[in-house]
Design a protein around this motif. Structure first.
Motif, PDB file in Angstrom:
ATOM      1  N   VAL A 259     -58.259  -2.454  30.487  1.00 21.18           N
ATOM      2  CA  VAL A 259     -58.234  -3.951  30.021  1.00 21.18           C
ATOM      3  C   VAL A 259     -57.725  -4.689  31.121  1.00 21.18           C
ATOM      4  O   VAL A 259     -57.861  -5.581  31.596  1.00 21.18           O
ATOM      5  CB  VAL A 259     -57.599  -4.090  28.731  1.00 21.18           C
ATOM      6  CG1 VAL A 259     -57.222  -5.701  28.510  1.00 21.18           C
ATOM      7  CG2 VAL A 259     -58.332  -3.537  27.467  1.00 21.18           C
TER       8      VAL A 259
ATOM      9  N   LEU B   6     -56.917   2.747  27.468  1.00 24.11           N
ATOM     10  CA  LEU B   6     -57.548   1.365  26.946  1.00 24.11           C
ATOM     11  C   LEU B   6     -56.618   0.103  27.691  1.00 24.11           C
ATOM     12  O   LEU B   6     -57.268  -0.774  28.096  1.00 24.11           O
ATOM     13  CB  LEU B   6     -57.184   1.202  25.466  1.00 24.11           C
ATOM     14  CG  LEU B   6     -57.716  -0.139  24.836  1.00 24.11           C
ATOM     15  CD1 LEU B   6     -59.256  -0.165  25.192  1.00 24.11           C
ATOM     16  CD2 LEU B   6     -57.567   0.093  23.496  1.00 24.11           C
TER      17      LEU B   6
ATOM     18  N   TRP C 135     -59.957  -7.248  32.869  1.00 19.79           N
ATOM     19  CA  TRP C 135     -59.734  -8.538  32.390  1.00 19.79           C
ATOM     20  C   TRP C 135     -59.418  -9.438  33.533  1.00 19.79           C
ATOM     21  O   TRP C 135     -58.612  -9.148  34.457  1.00 19.79           O
ATOM     22  CB  TRP C 135     -58.581  -8.401  31.406  1.00 19.79           C
ATOM     23  CG  TRP C 135     -58.291  -9.816  30.992  1.00 19.79           C
ATOM     24  CD1 TRP C 135     -57.505 -10.826  31.303  1.00 19.79           C
ATOM     25  CD2 TRP C 135     -58.778 -10.617  29.777  1.00 19.79           C
ATOM     26  NE1 TRP C 135     -57.332 -12.035  30.558  1.00 19.79           N
ATOM     27  CE2 TRP C 135     -58.229 -11.817  29.720  1.00 19.79           C
ATOM     28  CE3 TRP C 135     -59.944 -10.280  28.919  1.00 19.79           C
ATOM     29  CZ2 TRP C 135     -58.833 -12.586  28.670  1.00 19.79           C
ATOM     30  CZ3 TRP C 135     -60.452 -10.971  27.824  1.00 19.79           C
ATOM     31  CH2 TRP C 135     -59.724 -12.266  27.772  1.00 19.79           C
TER      32      TRP C 135
ATOM     33  N   THR D  56     -63.615  -6.480  23.172  1.00 18.42           N
ATOM     34  CA  THR D  56     -62.514  -5.467  23.035  1.00 18.42           C
ATOM     35  C   THR D  56     -63.271  -4.297  22.477  1.00 18.42           C
ATOM     36  O   THR D  56     -62.877  -3.094  22.767  1.00 18.42           O
ATOM     37  CB  THR D  56     -61.809  -6.144  21.879  1.00 18.42           C
ATOM     38  OG1 THR D  56     -60.861  -7.162  22.299  1.00 18.42           O
ATOM     39  CG2 THR D  56     -60.537  -4.887  21.524  1.00 18.42           C
TER      40      THR D  56
ATOM     41  N   THR E 139     -65.782 -12.814  26.507  1.00 17.68           N
ATOM     42  CA  THR E 139     -65.296 -12.444  25.186  1.00 17.68           C
ATOM     43  C   THR E 139     -66.199 -11.938  24.349  1.00 17.68           C
ATOM     44  O   THR E 139     -65.596 -11.309  23.395  1.00 17.68           O
ATOM     45  CB  THR E 139     -64.497 -13.833  24.695  1.00 17.68           C
ATOM     46  OG1 THR E 139     -65.511 -14.641  24.257  1.00 17.68           O
ATOM     47  CG2 THR E 139     -63.642 -14.481  25.651  1.00 17.68           C
TER      48      THR E 139
ATOM     49  N   TRP F 152     -64.699  -2.425  25.433  1.00 19.56           N
ATOM     50  CA  TRP F 152     -63.656  -1.585  26.229  1.00 19.56           C
ATOM     51  C   TRP F 152     -63.174  -0.382  25.306  1.00 19.56           C
ATOM     52  O   TRP F 152     -62.962   0.715  26.046  1.00 19.56           O
ATOM     53  CB  TRP F 152     -62.543  -2.591  26.349  1.00 19.56           C
ATOM     54  CG  TRP F 152     -62.633  -3.948  27.244  1.00 19.56           C
ATOM     55  CD1 TRP F 152     -63.547  -3.656  28.306  1.00 19.56           C
ATOM     56  CD2 TRP F 152     -62.125  -4.893  27.394  1.00 19.56           C
ATOM     57  NE1 TRP F 152     -63.402  -5.047  28.725  1.00 19.56           N
ATOM     58  CE2 TRP F 152     -62.725  -5.766  28.407  1.00 19.56           C
ATOM     59  CE3 TRP F 152     -61.076  -5.611  26.529  1.00 19.56           C
ATOM     60  CZ2 TRP F 152     -62.270  -6.862  28.643  1.00 19.56           C
ATOM     61  CZ3 TRP F 152     -60.530  -6.947  27.001  1.00 19.56           C
ATOM     62  CH2 TRP F 152     -61.343  -7.766  27.933  1.00 19.56           C
ATOM     63  N   MET F 153     -62.849  -0.492  23.882  1.00 21.01           N
ATOM     64  CA  MET F 153     -62.555   0.564  23.277  1.00 21.01           C
ATOM     65  C   MET F 153     -63.492   1.897  23.304  1.00 21.01           C
ATOM     66  O   MET F 153     -63.171   2.913  23.370  1.00 21.01           O
ATOM     67  CB  MET F 153     -62.363   0.249  21.742  1.00 21.01           C
ATOM     68  CG  MET F 153     -61.075  -0.852  21.494  1.00 21.01           C
ATOM     69  SD  MET F 153     -61.061  -1.597  20.007  1.00 21.01           S
ATOM     70  CE  MET F 153     -60.678   0.058  18.870  1.00 21.01           C
TER      71      MET F 153
END
Length: 70
Positions: free
Chosen positions: A62, A58, A66, A16, A4, A19-20
């Motif tokens: 994810v 995106l 994920w 995040t 995380t 990932w972005m």
């Protein structure tokens, strides 16, 4: 197990953000290809299309990266 947060020289960066940035890089490549082949001539609103493309990339990243916690 999924991460995380990533430790970047003592600074914890949310997954995040990583990932972005990856989605931005992929989208930039796709946009360059689309511009080269002339796809944007048939697009009504280029900025809206680019934003939608980014959101789709995106979401795909994810969904692929994920992993549900065990």
């Amino acid at each position: 197990m999924h991460a995380t947060e990533f430790d970047l020289y003592g600074v914890f960066v949310p997954a995040t953000v990583v990932w972005m940035l990856a989605a931005f890089a992929v989208t930039a490549g796709v946009r360059a290809v689309l511009a080269r082949i002339g796809f944007y001539r048939i697009v009504w609103h280029r900025s809206l299309f680019n934003f939608s493309l980014y959101i789709l990339v995106l979401g795909a990243l994810v969904a692929l990266l994920w992993q549900a916690p065990s």
